[in-house]
Design a protein around this motif. Structure first.
Motif, PDB file in Angstrom:
ATOM      1  N   GLU A  93       0.575  -0.865  -0.185  1.00 42.66           N
ATOM      2  CA  GLU A  93       0.006   0.311  -0.496  1.00 42.66           C
ATOM      3  C   GLU A  93       0.602   1.539  -0.155  1.00 42.66           C
ATOM      4  OE1 GLU A  93      -3.342   1.117   2.313  1.00 42.66           O
ATOM      5  OE2 GLU A  93      -3.144  -1.491   3.135  1.00 42.66           O
ATOM      6  N   ILE A  94       0.167   2.460  -0.929  1.00 43.75           N
ATOM      7  CA  ILE A  94       1.010   3.563  -0.217  1.00 43.75           C
ATOM      8  C   ILE A  94       0.260   4.071  -0.314  1.00 43.75           C
ATOM      9  CG2 ILE A  94       2.350   5.253  -2.122  1.00 43.75           C
ATOM     10  CD1 ILE A  94       3.402   2.960  -3.385  1.00 43.75           C
ATOM     11  N   PRO A  95       0.180   4.647   1.190  1.00 47.03           N
ATOM     12  CA  PRO A  95      -1.118   5.972   1.756  1.00 47.03           C
ATOM     13  C   PRO A  95      -1.679   6.776   1.221  1.00 47.03           C
ATOM     14  CG  PRO A  95       0.875   5.538   3.601  1.00 47.03           C
ATOM     15  CD  PRO A  95       1.416   4.990   2.114  1.00 47.03           C
ATOM     16  N   TYR A  96       0.089   7.585   0.195  1.00 45.06           N
ATOM     17  CA  TYR A  96      -0.841   8.694  -0.206  1.00 45.06           C
ATOM     18  C   TYR A  96      -1.562   9.168  -1.484  1.00 45.06           C
ATOM     19  CZ  TYR A  96       2.908   8.405  -2.854  1.00 45.06           C
ATOM     20  OH  TYR A  96       4.639   7.874  -3.975  1.00 45.06           O
ATOM     21  N   MET A  97      -1.735   7.504  -1.810  1.00 45.34           N
ATOM     22  CA  MET A  97      -1.880   7.203  -3.398  1.00 45.34           C
ATOM     23  C   MET A  97      -3.598   7.010  -3.290  1.00 45.34           C
ATOM     24  SD  MET A  97       0.954   4.899  -6.174  1.00 45.34           S
ATOM     25  CE  MET A  97       1.979   6.101  -7.066  1.00 45.34           C
ATOM     26  N   ASN A  98      -4.493   7.385  -2.426  1.00 46.32           N
ATOM     27  CA  ASN A  98      -5.282   7.234  -2.110  1.00 46.32           C
ATOM     28  C   ASN A  98      -5.560   6.073  -2.823  1.00 46.32           C
ATOM     29  OD1 ASN A  98      -5.334   9.424  -0.574  1.00 46.32           O
ATOM     30  ND2 ASN A  98      -5.341  10.749  -1.871  1.00 46.32           N
ATOM     31  N   LEU A  99      -5.700   5.008  -2.488  1.00 45.09           N
ATOM     32  CA  LEU A  99      -6.302   3.940  -3.565  1.00 45.09           C
ATOM     33  C   LEU A  99      -7.534   3.307  -2.777  1.00 45.09           C
ATOM     34  CD1 LEU A  99      -3.377   1.799  -4.713  1.00 45.09           C
ATOM     35  CD2 LEU A  99      -4.673   3.328  -6.026  1.00 45.09           C
ATOM     36  N   GLU A 100      -8.584   3.233  -3.896  1.00 48.15           N
ATOM     37  CA  GLU A 100     -10.791   3.554  -2.494  1.00 48.15           C
ATOM     38  C   GLU A 100      -9.774   1.678  -1.824  1.00 48.15           C
ATOM     39  OE1 GLU A 100     -14.022   3.008  -4.756  1.00 48.15           O
ATOM     40  OE2 GLU A 100     -12.515   4.838  -5.752  1.00 48.15           O
ATOM     41  N   LYS A 101     -10.304   1.269  -0.857  1.00 46.29           N
ATOM     42  CA  LYS A 101     -10.246  -0.200  -0.602  1.00 46.29           C
ATOM     43  C   LYS A 101     -11.112  -1.128  -1.073  1.00 46.29           C
ATOM     44  CE  LYS A 101      -8.374  -0.369   3.960  1.00 46.29           C
ATOM     45  NZ  LYS A 101      -7.188   0.117   3.231  1.00 46.29           N
ATOM     46  N   GLU A 102     -10.651  -2.317  -1.215  1.00 46.52           N
ATOM     47  CA  GLU A 102     -11.096  -3.076  -2.425  1.00 46.52           C
ATOM     48  C   GLU A 102     -11.558  -3.962  -2.018  1.00 46.52           C
ATOM     49  OE1 GLU A 102      -7.869  -3.223  -5.625  1.00 46.52           O
ATOM     50  OE2 GLU A 102      -8.742  -1.543  -6.656  1.00 46.52           O
ATOM     51  N   GLU A 103     -12.383  -4.583  -2.120  1.00 46.78           N
ATOM     52  CA  GLU A 103     -13.339  -6.481  -1.176  1.00 46.78           C
ATOM     53  C   GLU A 103     -11.927  -7.221  -1.991  1.00 46.78           C
ATOM     54  OE1 GLU A 103     -17.531  -7.933  -1.393  1.00 46.78           O
ATOM     55  OE2 GLU A 103     -17.785  -5.841  -1.526  1.00 46.78           O
ATOM     56  N   ASN A 104     -11.544  -6.922  -2.736  1.00 45.45           N
ATOM     57  CA  ASN A 104     -10.368  -8.271  -2.829  1.00 45.45           C
ATOM     58  C   ASN A 104      -9.239  -7.359  -3.618  1.00 45.45           C
ATOM     59  OD1 ASN A 104     -11.598 -10.882  -2.579  1.00 45.45           O
ATOM     60  ND2 ASN A 104     -13.499  -9.574  -4.156  1.00 45.45           N
ATOM     61  N   PRO A 105      -7.932  -6.720  -2.881  1.00 44.61           N
ATOM     62  CA  PRO A 105      -7.388  -6.146  -2.894  1.00 44.61           C
ATOM     63  C   PRO A 105      -5.831  -7.012  -4.324  1.00 44.61           C
ATOM     64  CG  PRO A 105      -7.222  -6.514  -0.687  1.00 44.61           C
ATOM     65  CD  PRO A 105      -8.794  -7.002  -1.611  1.00 44.61           C
ATOM     66  N   PHE A 106      -5.594  -8.619  -3.987  1.00 47.88           N
ATOM     67  CA  PHE A 106      -4.989  -8.667  -4.723  1.00 47.88           C
ATOM     68  C   PHE A 106      -5.495  -9.393  -6.184  1.00 47.88           C
ATOM     69  CE2 PHE A 106      -3.046 -10.459  -0.421  1.00 47.88           C
ATOM     70  CZ  PHE A 106      -1.829 -10.028  -1.092  1.00 47.88           C
ATOM     71  N   LEU A 107      -6.821  -9.242  -6.102  1.00 50.17           N
ATOM     72  CA  LEU A 107      -7.859  -9.242  -7.266  1.00 50.17           C
ATOM     73  C   LEU A 107      -7.730  -8.106  -8.194  1.00 50.17           C
ATOM     74  CD1 LEU A 107      -9.846 -12.448  -6.804  1.00 50.17           C
ATOM     75  CD2 LEU A 107      -7.145 -12.385  -7.769  1.00 50.17           C
ATOM     76  N   GLY A 108      -7.280  -6.870  -7.673  1.00 46.59           N
ATOM     77  CA  GLY A 108      -7.900  -5.478  -8.531  1.00 46.59           C
ATOM     78  C   GLY A 108      -6.845  -4.309  -8.567  1.00 46.59           C
ATOM     79  N   TYR A 109      -6.939  -3.664  -8.601  1.00 51.77           N
ATOM     80  CA  TYR A 109      -6.615  -2.613  -9.410  1.00 51.77           C
ATOM     81  C   TYR A 109      -5.361  -2.005  -8.429  1.00 51.77           C
ATOM     82  CZ  TYR A 109      -6.565   2.531 -11.198  1.00 51.77           C
ATOM     83  OH  TYR A 109      -6.640   3.776 -12.090  1.00 51.77           O
ATOM     84  N   ARG A 110      -3.975  -2.656  -9.431  1.00 57.36           N
ATOM     85  CA  ARG A 110      -2.892  -2.669  -8.655  1.00 57.36           C
ATOM     86  C   ARG A 110      -1.262  -2.326 -10.021  1.00 57.36           C
ATOM     87  NH1 ARG A 110      -0.546  -8.633  -6.126  1.00 57.36           N
ATOM     88  NH2 ARG A 110       0.427  -7.669  -6.204  1.00 57.36           N
TER      89      ARG A 110
END
Ligand code: PEP
Ligand code: MG
Length: 322
Positions: A93-110
């Motif tokens: 995670e990178i705090p200042y990038m303000n990525l939305e919390k996702e239900e499945n972060p490993f399968l998400g926007y990354r």
């Protein structure tokens, strides 16, 4: 054992029957490149670039990135440095990038998905890497690839950056290679197609195990399934290496498994070209590689691939360890 390891300092990495492979290091900061040299690493197989984005409260500028990459490249004085582009999201995670919390972060926007959606941020990084490539041997590596479109899109952006730099009169290596991490089930299944697009592969077993076994790499409750010795993961690794060999592109491994004494004979049998390990494990890996001939490794791999449980596989590998 420490005394025995000393014999391997400054030596090429050779199998028992004399085939040379590359033994590179995984690093997380430019300073770590010194460690790689001290530990006798032959190059950098994975330079995780996330640190640049995590150790300050804002995006790193092109110049800041260039300086950091150049420091590592100059430390390695001509030896290969494979820089992995930004691999955020999931567990990173990178705090200042303000990525939305996702239900499945490993399968998400990354990772490459994020970078291709934020090409301004990505091009800043690619330009920094290209500029550093004027100072040594640099390769670009793309994380979390799942389809051919992604590697094509990255290559197009690299070309765009090259044109800009040329117009600005800034030097870079015009023949810089762009490779793919193979760390998803999808990438493994289309390794033959990706091998036509990528200049090299590097197998990320940490994620390949997670995505093949459908097991969160950080969840202790399902950790018993998280093993690169699962038959599904071993078959996947074998197929990826075969696809690269067939296409004539080099294939490395930068996941933790590359340094595992039990995994090494299998990788020799499958035909891995480059092992990238934690610097402190370079000499141990070189010593283990030196004990295995292709013929011995093949005989063991054939037995291993006929077994259907992880437990039997690990038991056989332990019993066969040299
Ligand atoms: C991997 O997934 O195996 C890998 C080398 O990358 P990371 O551990 O940084 O995800
Ligand atoms: Mg990974």
């Amino acid at each position: 054992a420490q005394a025995e390891l000393k014999n391997f300092v400054g030596k090429a990495t050779l199998t028992a029957d004399g085939k040379e492979v590359e033994l590179f290091c995984n690093i997380g900061t430019p300073k770590d490149a010194k460690k790689a040299i001290e530990c006798d690493g032959e190059g950098i197989g994975l330079f995780r670039s996330e640190f640049l984005f995590m150790d300050k409260p804002h995006l790193p500028t092109e110049d800041e990135q260039f300086e950091a990459y150049k420091e590592a490249v100059e430390t390695m004085s001509g030896k290969t440095v494979i820089i992995r582009t930004l691999d955020i999201g999931g567990d990173k995670e990178i705090p200042y990038m303000n990525l939305e919390k996702e239900e499945n972060p490993f399968l998400g926007y990354r990772a490459v998905r994020y970078c291709l959606a934020n090409t301004d941020i990505y091009k800043t990084q690619l330009r920094g890497i290209l500029r550093a490539s004027a100072f040594g041997t640099v390769k670009i590596m793309v994380p979390l690839v799942t389809c051919v479109d992604e590697i094509r899109a990255v290559k197009a952006l690299v070309e765009e950056c090259k044109m800009e730099l040329t117009n600005e009169g800034i030097s870079f290596d015009p023949s810089i290679q762009v490779g793919c991490m193979i760390e998803t089930a999808a990438a493994s299944l289309i390794a033959d197609m990706l091998a036509k697009e990528a200049d090299f592969f590097s197998i990320g077993t940490n994620d390949l195990t997670q995505y093949t076994m459908s097991v969160d790499r950080g969840n202790a409750k399902v950790a018993y399934l998280y093993s690169a010795f699962q038959p599904a993961v071993l078959r996947s690794i074998k197929n990826i290496i075969a696809a690269a060999n067939e296409a004539g592109i080099p294939v490395g491994m930068c996941g933790e498994a590359a340094a595992d004494p039990l995994m090494i004979p299998l990788l020799i049998s499958f035909g891995l070209d480059e092992y990238s390990v934690n610097p402190v494990l370079v000499l141990t890996a070189r010593a283990i590689i030196s004990k295995w001939s292709k013929a011995d490794a093949d005989a063991l791999a054939e037995k291993v691939l006929s077994l259907s449980t992880e437990k039997e596989i690990v038991e056989l590998l332990k019993a066969s360890a040299k």
